[in-house]
Design a protein around this motif. Sequence first.
Motif, PDB file in Angstrom:
ATOM      1  N   SER A  33       0.843  -1.199   0.000  1.00 21.98           N
ATOM      2  CA  SER A  33       0.000   0.000   0.000  1.00 21.98           C
ATOM      3  C   SER A  33       0.870   1.238   0.000  1.00 21.98           C
ATOM      4  O   SER A  33       2.080   1.177   0.256  1.00 21.98           O
ATOM      5  CB  SER A  33      -0.906   0.021   1.239  1.00 21.98           C
ATOM      6  OG  SER A  33      -0.114   0.171   2.414  1.00 21.98           O
ATOM      7  N   VAL A  34       0.247   2.380  -0.289  1.00 26.78           N
ATOM      8  CA  VAL A  34       0.963   3.661  -0.237  1.00 26.78           C
ATOM      9  C   VAL A  34       1.523   3.892   1.161  1.00 26.78           C
ATOM     10  O   VAL A  34       2.667   4.336   1.330  1.00 26.78           O
ATOM     11  CB  VAL A  34       0.024   4.808  -0.646  1.00 26.78           C
ATOM     12  CG1 VAL A  34       0.663   6.178  -0.352  1.00 26.78           C
ATOM     13  CG2 VAL A  34      -0.341   4.701  -2.129  1.00 26.78           C
ATOM     14  N   ALA A  35       0.739   3.585   2.188  1.00 27.54           N
ATOM     15  CA  ALA A  35       1.192   3.782   3.564  1.00 27.54           C
ATOM     16  C   ALA A  35       2.445   2.965   3.848  1.00 27.54           C
ATOM     17  O   ALA A  35       3.423   3.477   4.430  1.00 27.54           O
ATOM     18  CB  ALA A  35       0.077   3.421   4.541  1.00 27.54           C
ATOM     19  N   GLU A  36       2.461   1.702   3.448  1.00 27.98           N
ATOM     20  CA  GLU A  36       3.621   0.855   3.726  1.00 27.98           C
ATOM     21  C   GLU A  36       4.839   1.322   2.947  1.00 27.98           C
ATOM     22  O   GLU A  36       5.966   1.303   3.471  1.00 27.98           O
ATOM     23  CB  GLU A  36       3.293  -0.600   3.381  1.00 27.98           C
ATOM     24  CG  GLU A  36       2.288  -1.234   4.329  1.00 27.98           C
ATOM     25  CD  GLU A  36       1.996  -2.680   3.973  1.00 27.98           C
ATOM     26  OE1 GLU A  36       2.635  -3.203   3.037  1.00 27.98           O
ATOM     27  OE2 GLU A  36       1.140  -3.286   4.642  1.00 27.98           O
ATOM     28  N   VAL A  37       4.641   1.750   1.705  1.00 26.25           N
ATOM     29  CA  VAL A  37       5.767   2.247   0.895  1.00 26.25           C
ATOM     30  C   VAL A  37       6.441   3.430   1.584  1.00 26.25           C
ATOM     31  O   VAL A  37       7.673   3.493   1.700  1.00 26.25           O
ATOM     32  CB  VAL A  37       5.283   2.629  -0.516  1.00 26.25           C
ATOM     33  CG1 VAL A  37       6.357   3.439  -1.251  1.00 26.25           C
ATOM     34  CG2 VAL A  37       4.921   1.388  -1.318  1.00 26.25           C
ATOM     35  N   PHE A  38       5.639   4.365   2.081  1.00 23.13           N
ATOM     36  CA  PHE A  38       6.222   5.553   2.694  1.00 23.13           C
ATOM     37  C   PHE A  38       6.683   5.305   4.124  1.00 23.13           C
ATOM     38  O   PHE A  38       7.553   6.030   4.619  1.00 23.13           O
ATOM     39  CB  PHE A  38       5.249   6.732   2.601  1.00 23.13           C
ATOM     40  CG  PHE A  38       5.308   7.403   1.263  1.00 23.13           C
ATOM     41  CD1 PHE A  38       6.251   8.374   1.007  1.00 23.13           C
ATOM     42  CD2 PHE A  38       4.437   7.028   0.253  1.00 23.13           C
ATOM     43  CE1 PHE A  38       6.327   8.975  -0.237  1.00 23.13           C
ATOM     44  CE2 PHE A  38       4.501   7.625  -0.992  1.00 23.13           C
ATOM     45  CZ  PHE A  38       5.453   8.607  -1.243  1.00 23.13           C
ATOM     46  N   GLU A  39       6.142   4.317   4.794  1.00 26.01           N
ATOM     47  CA  GLU A  39       6.715   3.912   6.078  1.00 26.01           C
ATOM     48  C   GLU A  39       8.173   3.499   5.888  1.00 26.01           C
ATOM     49  O   GLU A  39       9.067   3.938   6.622  1.00 26.01           O
ATOM     50  CB  GLU A  39       5.928   2.752   6.681  1.00 26.01           C
ATOM     51  CG  GLU A  39       4.669   3.145   7.404  1.00 26.01           C
ATOM     52  CD  GLU A  39       3.998   1.933   8.052  1.00 26.01           C
ATOM     53  OE1 GLU A  39       4.563   0.819   7.971  1.00 26.01           O
ATOM     54  OE2 GLU A  39       2.913   2.109   8.632  1.00 26.01           O
ATOM     55  N   HIS A  40       8.419   2.637   4.898  1.00 25.69           N
ATOM     56  CA  HIS A  40       9.782   2.187   4.634  1.00 25.69           C
ATOM     57  C   HIS A  40      10.670   3.347   4.223  1.00 25.69           C
ATOM     58  O   HIS A  40      11.806   3.481   4.706  1.00 25.69           O
ATOM     59  CB  HIS A  40       9.778   1.111   3.537  1.00 25.69           C
ATOM     60  CG  HIS A  40       9.121  -0.168   3.920  1.00 25.69           C
ATOM     61  ND1 HIS A  40       9.519  -0.907   5.008  1.00 25.69           N
ATOM     62  CD2 HIS A  40       8.094  -0.857   3.357  1.00 25.69           C
ATOM     63  CE1 HIS A  40       8.780  -2.003   5.101  1.00 25.69           C
ATOM     64  NE2 HIS A  40       7.899  -1.988   4.120  1.00 25.69           N
TER      65      HIS A  40
END
Length: 289
Positions: free
Chosen positions: A135-142
């Motif tokens: 998800s977008v959230a997981e991509v930007f968490e990393h």
Amino acid sequence: MSTSTIQRFLLEDLDIRGAIVRLDEVWKALLVNRDYAPPVRDMLGAMSAVASIIGGNLKQSGRLTIQLQGHGPVSLLVVDVTEGLNLRGYAKASDEAAGKTGIADLVGDGHLLLTLDMPGLSHPYQSYVPIEGSSVAEVFEHYLTQSEQQPAALHTAASSRSAACLFLQKLPDADRKDPDGWDRITRLAATIRDDELLGLSAEDILIRLFHQETVRLLDAREVTHEWPQNWEKVREMLRSLGRAELDAMLAEHGEILIHDDLSNHEYRFDADDVAALFAEPPAEPRTLH
């Protein structure tokens, strides 16, 4: 108070910071005359909310652009935000996107590029973001965890009426203040439901999640979508093509239609409009002595 805002907060006893973005009227403006399939709409909404978080951290004049390109049903997604939180965005997708879920299925073998353009820079700063996560959230968490060397957690939600994001980041003194604080806060944040993130105020979300913590809520900042039409810029672009090229376009289509996808504006020119582009300006009247 606008219903499109970003509100920052600090969990003072834990050295954890955060922000809540809620886009209502701005998100509706981005969707005008755009019939996105729900998966595309929701991904654009998540990216718009995350861009507001990152753009809100700009300390001087500039513009942040997030561009996602791929060979899947979503071939292009662009979100653009200024340091003043003036937001716009656009997605280009095929009909196949309607049956897809997850960023990998929607984008395919794509890449994500962040561009920061600020006065004084000889060239914009660019950074490729690894597409790691579903998800977008997981991509930007990393990405934020790696680029800022501090763990981050994001939760996003979007619908036809609103887009939102809850952002948390662990600060350097967090473990000293409470070794279990970050794990506790992220577990609590993970319980937020989409309907709560989209429907509750920032204050209510913080009470719902962290009522046992000391929370300092900062003043809200408004997010806007104010990108007026720029007819003169379009006229200059058409003049640069030359009269012969424009006449050929008129002969084929009957008019010239230009769509500014990112700002969501249409510009139409007929034969008289094209003729006016190349008309000689009237001569200045002479004064007789």
